[in-house]
Design a protein around this motif. Structure first.
Motif, PDB file in Angstrom:
ATOM      1  N   ALA A 131       0.926  -1.392   0.073  1.00  0.00           N
ATOM      2  CA  ALA A 131      -0.043  -0.293   0.322  1.00  0.00           C
ATOM      3  C   ALA A 131       0.914   1.709   0.119  1.00  0.00           C
ATOM      4  CB  ALA A 131      -1.293   0.591   1.089  1.00  0.00           C
ATOM      5  N   CYS A 132       1.707   1.278   0.806  1.00  0.00           N
ATOM      6  CA  CYS A 132       2.560   2.365  -0.265  1.00  0.00           C
ATOM      7  C   CYS A 132       4.061   2.185  -0.227  1.00  0.00           C
ATOM      8  CB  CYS A 132       3.101   2.913   2.291  1.00  0.00           C
ATOM      9  SG  CYS A 132       1.478   3.156   2.436  1.00  0.00           S
ATOM     10  N   ALA A 133       4.381   1.776  -1.270  1.00  0.00           N
ATOM     11  CA  ALA A 133       5.426   0.764  -2.200  1.00  0.00           C
ATOM     12  C   ALA A 133       6.866   1.588  -1.999  1.00  0.00           C
ATOM     13  CB  ALA A 133       5.098   0.339  -3.128  1.00  0.00           C
ATOM     14  N   ALA A 134       6.647   3.015  -2.387  1.00  0.00           N
ATOM     15  CA  ALA A 134       8.086   3.597  -3.193  1.00  0.00           C
ATOM     16  C   ALA A 134       8.815   3.434  -2.229  1.00  0.00           C
ATOM     17  CB  ALA A 134       7.547   5.061  -3.534  1.00  0.00           C
ATOM     18  N   GLY A 178      10.013   0.600  -3.875  1.00  0.00           N
ATOM     19  CA  GLY A 178       9.515  -0.125  -4.026  1.00  0.00           C
ATOM     20  C   GLY A 178      10.752  -1.093  -3.643  1.00  0.00           C
ATOM     21  N   LYS A 191      10.468  -3.424  -0.496  1.00  0.00           N
ATOM     22  CA  LYS A 191       9.817  -4.277   0.070  1.00  0.00           C
ATOM     23  C   LYS A 191       8.620  -5.389  -1.137  1.00  0.00           C
ATOM     24  CE  LYS A 191      10.156  -2.661   4.259  1.00  0.00           C
ATOM     25  NZ  LYS A 191      10.486  -1.224   4.136  1.00  0.00           N
ATOM     26  N   ASP A 208       1.306   3.759  -4.661  1.00  0.00           N
ATOM     27  CA  ASP A 208       1.744   4.931  -3.534  1.00  0.00           C
ATOM     28  C   ASP A 208       1.758   6.723  -4.288  1.00  0.00           C
ATOM     29  OD1 ASP A 208       5.369   5.429  -1.667  1.00  0.00           O
ATOM     30  OD2 ASP A 208       4.219   6.981  -2.644  1.00  0.00           O
ATOM     31  N   ILE A 209       1.457   7.005  -3.128  1.00  0.00           N
ATOM     32  CA  ILE A 209       0.854   8.977  -3.160  1.00  0.00           C
ATOM     33  C   ILE A 209       1.593   9.723  -4.265  1.00  0.00           C
ATOM     34  CG2 ILE A 209       1.641  10.014  -1.090  1.00  0.00           C
ATOM     35  CD1 ILE A 209      -1.187  10.928  -1.042  1.00  0.00           C
ATOM     36  N   ASP A 210       2.975   8.940  -4.041  1.00  0.00           N
ATOM     37  CA  ASP A 210       4.490  10.011  -4.417  1.00  0.00           C
ATOM     38  C   ASP A 210       4.195   9.844  -5.892  1.00  0.00           C
ATOM     39  OD1 ASP A 210       5.920  11.642  -5.334  1.00  0.00           O
ATOM     40  OD2 ASP A 210       6.756  11.532  -3.767  1.00  0.00           O
ATOM     41  N   ARG A 261       8.004   9.263  -6.917  1.00  0.00           N
ATOM     42  CA  ARG A 261       8.851   7.858  -5.998  1.00  0.00           C
ATOM     43  C   ARG A 261       7.734   6.582  -6.949  1.00  0.00           C
ATOM     44  NH1 ARG A 261      11.385   8.417  -1.466  1.00  0.00           N
ATOM     45  NH2 ARG A 261       9.888   6.487  -0.554  1.00  0.00           N
ATOM     46  N   ASP A 316      -3.400   7.629  -2.830  1.00  0.00           N
ATOM     47  CA  ASP A 316      -3.631   7.477  -1.978  1.00  0.00           C
ATOM     48  C   ASP A 316      -4.264   6.187  -1.237  1.00  0.00           C
ATOM     49  OD1 ASP A 316      -4.687   7.552   0.685  1.00  0.00           O
ATOM     50  OD2 ASP A 316      -4.798  10.117   0.389  1.00  0.00           O
ATOM     51  N   ALA A 317      -3.633   5.579  -0.973  1.00  0.00           N
ATOM     52  CA  ALA A 317      -4.198   4.203  -0.504  1.00  0.00           C
ATOM     53  C   ALA A 317      -5.570   3.913   0.369  1.00  0.00           C
ATOM     54  CB  ALA A 317      -2.972   3.649   0.664  1.00  0.00           C
ATOM     55  N   ASP A 337       3.126  -0.465   4.977  1.00  0.00           N
ATOM     56  CA  ASP A 337       4.299   0.436   5.263  1.00  0.00           C
ATOM     57  C   ASP A 337       4.382   2.044   5.834  1.00  0.00           C
ATOM     58  OD1 ASP A 337       7.359   0.606   6.264  1.00  0.00           O
ATOM     59  OD2 ASP A 337       8.513   0.271   4.106  1.00  0.00           O
ATOM     60  N   GLN A 388      -2.371   9.051  11.214  1.00  0.00           N
ATOM     61  CA  GLN A 388      -2.564   9.397   9.968  1.00  0.00           C
ATOM     62  C   GLN A 388      -2.623   7.246   9.408  1.00  0.00           C
ATOM     63  OE1 GLN A 388       0.738  10.506   7.113  1.00  0.00           O
ATOM     64  NE2 GLN A 388      -0.607  10.333   5.028  1.00  0.00           N
ATOM     65  N   MET A 423      -4.456   4.807   8.121  1.00  0.00           N
ATOM     66  CA  MET A 423      -4.777   3.501   6.766  1.00  0.00           C
ATOM     67  C   MET A 423      -4.900   2.301   6.389  1.00  0.00           C
ATOM     68  SD  MET A 423      -1.418   5.930   5.259  1.00  0.00           S
ATOM     69  CE  MET A 423      -1.526   5.245   3.760  1.00  0.00           C
TER      70      MET A 423
HETATM   71  C1  LIG Z   1       8.718   4.228   4.705  1.00  0.00           C
HETATM   72  S1  LIG Z   1       8.163   4.671   2.850  1.00  0.00           S
HETATM   73  C2  LIG Z   1       7.898   2.790   1.795  1.00  0.00           C
HETATM   74  C3  LIG Z   1       9.064   2.399   1.204  1.00  0.00           C
HETATM   75  C4  LIG Z   1       8.947   1.171   0.704  1.00  0.00           C
HETATM   76  N1  LIG Z   1       7.378   0.283   1.519  1.00  0.00           N
HETATM   77  C5  LIG Z   1      10.024   0.464   0.429  1.00  0.00           C
HETATM   78  O1  LIG Z   1      10.394  -0.874   1.269  1.00  0.00           O
HETATM   79  O2  LIG Z   1      10.314   0.566  -0.505  1.00  0.00           O
HETATM   80  C6  LIG Z   1       6.255   5.123   3.167  1.00  0.00           C
HETATM   81  C7  LIG Z   1       5.543   5.335   1.925  1.00  0.00           C
HETATM   82  O3  LIG Z   1       4.747   5.812   1.952  1.00  0.00           O
HETATM   83  C8  LIG Z   1       3.914   6.889   0.843  1.00  0.00           C
HETATM   84  N2  LIG Z   1       2.808   7.683   0.820  1.00  0.00           N
HETATM   85  C9  LIG Z   1       2.032   8.424   2.649  1.00  0.00           C
HETATM   86  N3  LIG Z   1       0.894   8.284   2.700  1.00  0.00           N
HETATM   87  C10 LIG Z   1       0.440   7.406   1.504  1.00  0.00           C
HETATM   88  C11 LIG Z   1      -0.497   7.271   1.705  1.00  0.00           C
HETATM   89  N4  LIG Z   1      -1.950   8.362   1.907  1.00  0.00           N
HETATM   90  N5  LIG Z   1      -1.104   6.188   0.467  1.00  0.00           N
HETATM   91  C12 LIG Z   1       0.064   5.680  -0.390  1.00  0.00           C
HETATM   92  N6  LIG Z   1       1.177   5.905  -0.235  1.00  0.00           N
HETATM   93  C13 LIG Z   1       1.475   6.695   1.059  1.00  0.00           C
HETATM   94  C14 LIG Z   1       5.284   7.999   0.593  1.00  0.00           C
HETATM   95  O4  LIG Z   1       5.043   8.605  -0.106  1.00  0.00           O
HETATM   96  C15 LIG Z   1       6.545   6.826   0.921  1.00  0.00           C
HETATM   97  O5  LIG Z   1       6.879   6.252  -0.246  1.00  0.00           O
END
Ligand SMILES: C[S@@+](CC[C@H](N)C(=O)[O-])C[C@H]1O[C@@H](n2cnc3c(N)ncnc32)[C@H](O)[C@@H]1O
Length: 441
Positions: free
Chosen positions: A259-262, A264, A266, A282-284, A287, A308-309, A327, A357, A361
């Motif tokens: 769900a929050c992959a960038a 990438g 994991k 990912d929201i960004d 990224r 946005d997840a 994550d 937050q 989520m």
């Molecule tokens: C800790 S990082 C993730 C690292 C990633 N899992 C990895 O192992 O490479 C958290 C990520 O959550 C994303 N993020 C933050 N809020 C979000 C949302 N509401 N929906 C989706 N992604 C979100 C950020 O852009 C960021 O890339």
């Protein structure tokens, strides 16, 4: 610019002081370092990281040396020099060289040149009186541990026995840990290739190798060909934890949401070690490009979506997931040794806002999980508020959720006093939180 790499120390000190000033205004060290020309960047980064790890002590010393707070640019240069001079066991330059180069730096800067005599006087006094000044400074938590006081108090509350170990680890450089792409070769095969090429490494965990000499990624044999990725050992736990549980269930191809992959890390590890299809959100969007780049380099495939997840109405196709990896965005208090700016950028109030937050989520994604499906909630934080407290609150009101045996908070560990690789490097990792939740049928 031909000889930039061998720039004089005074120039590197000026750039470091400017970078420190930008971090103190709220920019991350990565953002600030990106603006520095690439030949100079490694040198300035080494100085800046050293300074950030000793900034509390430098600020305290400066208060004792200067009756009135100097203007910001003067303060940044003085803190830079004091941080580089105050730790006898980790001097990068002889103190007298450092002082004369700092004064030169001031004389050569239009902004600082009138303050050169003042800077000279402060630093010479430090050299003369350092024993007494350091002894007095060390009575303050800020100076002793080089973290904001609120942060230290939070660790004392969460970890009455281990708070000092965490702060010590945070102030040490981290090793360069890589994850082998085991779809392509085994850990031992890559270890041998590197050894033959003069790049010795030590195996850590199931998939990791720690390079004895850190290198820029493009110089690591096999990196560009997708044989490995940079990933801390603590972060490598995520995919393993899901695999251990999922492999106990008779499912064809796992359908997993990251769900929050960038960028990438994991996502890729899941695809390397399991037969699964992954939706990486990912929201960004910038990224998200990184996720695609990494997958391409590693020869892996996932569906990558910018969203946005929590807006599940927008991106979800109504098919339940066998597993969800959340994550969640957090303070990053577990990865301070790799990012020494984080402690100075966060505010105490950020922690509660991030925890809220994370809870939101978790609530939004839980309905997307199939019966008996697994949700791995993780953060790279060691604050209980961003880990065990979020999960406990969720479990209290969600009767459909059960917690499986989980690591909980992993506190950052170092193997040697200065983070060097030793035989027991297996215990060296960043701080994380992992909770594995299962949906009851
Ligand atoms: C800790 S990082 C993730 C690292 C990633 N899992 C990895 O192992 O490479 C958290 C990520 O959550 C994303 N993020 C933050 N809020 C979000 C949302 N509401 N929906 C989706 N992604 C979100 C950020 O852009 C960021 O890339």
């Amino acid at each position: 610019m031909s000889n930039e790499k061998n720039a004089p120390l005074w120039q590197q000190l000026l750039l470091t002081a400017q970078a420190l000033s930008d971090v103190q205004k709220g920019q991350s060290a990565n953002q600030v370092l990106e603006k520095i020309s690439s030949p100079l960047r490694p040198g300035v980064q080494a100085l800046l990281f050293h300074v950030l790890r000793r900034l509390g002590l430098a600020q305290t010393l400066l208060k004792k040396l200067a009756k009135q707070s100097p203007q910001k640019p003067v303060e940044a240069l003085l803190c830079t020099a004091l941080a580089l001079a105050c730790d006898e066991k980790a001097l990068m330059y002889p103190p007298h060289t450092l002082v004369s180069q700092t004064v030169d730096a001031a004389k050569k800067s239009r902004l600082l040149k009138n303050s050169a005599p003042f800077i000279n006087a402060c630093l010479r006094r430090f050299l003369l009186e350092q024993d007494a000044l350091l002894k007095e400074a060390h009575t303050l938590l800020l100076a002793q541990w080089n973290h904001p006081e609120w942060w230290i108090h939070q660790h004392q509350k969460d970890y009455p026995e281990q708070w000092q170990d965490i702060l010590l680890a945070n102030n040490s450089p981290a090793p360069m840990t890589l994850r082998v792409n085991t779809k392509r070769m085994t850990v031992n095969e890559l270890l041998k290739i590197w050894l033959d090429a003069g790049m010795p490494s030590t195996p850590v965990g199931e998939f990791g190798l720690v390079l004895h000499q850190p290198l820029p990624v493009h110089q690591i044999l096999g990196f560009l060909d997708g044989l490995c990725s940079v990933q801390d050992l603590g972060a490598q736990r995520a995919a393993s934890l899901l695999k251990e549980q999922l492999h106990q269930k008779p499912i064809k191809k796992w359908r997993i949401l990251d769900a929050c992959a960038a960028p990438g890390g994991k996502t890729a590890h899941l695809l390397e070690i399991m037969d699964c299809e992954v939706l990486a959100l990912d929201i960004d969007d910038r990224r998200c490009l990184k996720i695609n780049e990494n997958l391409q380099r590693l020869g892996l495939q996932a569906k990558v979506v910018t969203a946005d997840a929590q807006d599940t109405d927008v991106w979800w196709d109504r098919k339940l997931f066998d597993a969800i990896l959340l994550d969640a965005p957090c303070s990053a208090s577990g990865i301070v040794r790799r990012h020494p700016d984080i402690r100075w950028l966060r505010r105490e109030s950020d922690i509660a806002a991030l925890a809220q937050q994370q809870s939101r989520m978790l609530e939004s994604l839980w309905p997307l999980l199939a019966p008996s499906g697994l949700l791995l909630f993780c953060t790279c934080s060691v604050f209980h508020a961003e880990g065990q407290d979020v999960v406990q609150a969720f479990l209290t009101h969600n009767t459909q959720a059960a917690i499986l045996p989980s690591p909980g908070h992993l506190i950052p560990k170092i193997t040697g006093a200065r983070g060097e690789v030793q035989d027991n490097a297996i215990s060296d990792h960043d701080g994380f939180f992992y909770a594995l939740l299962q949906k009851t049928d």
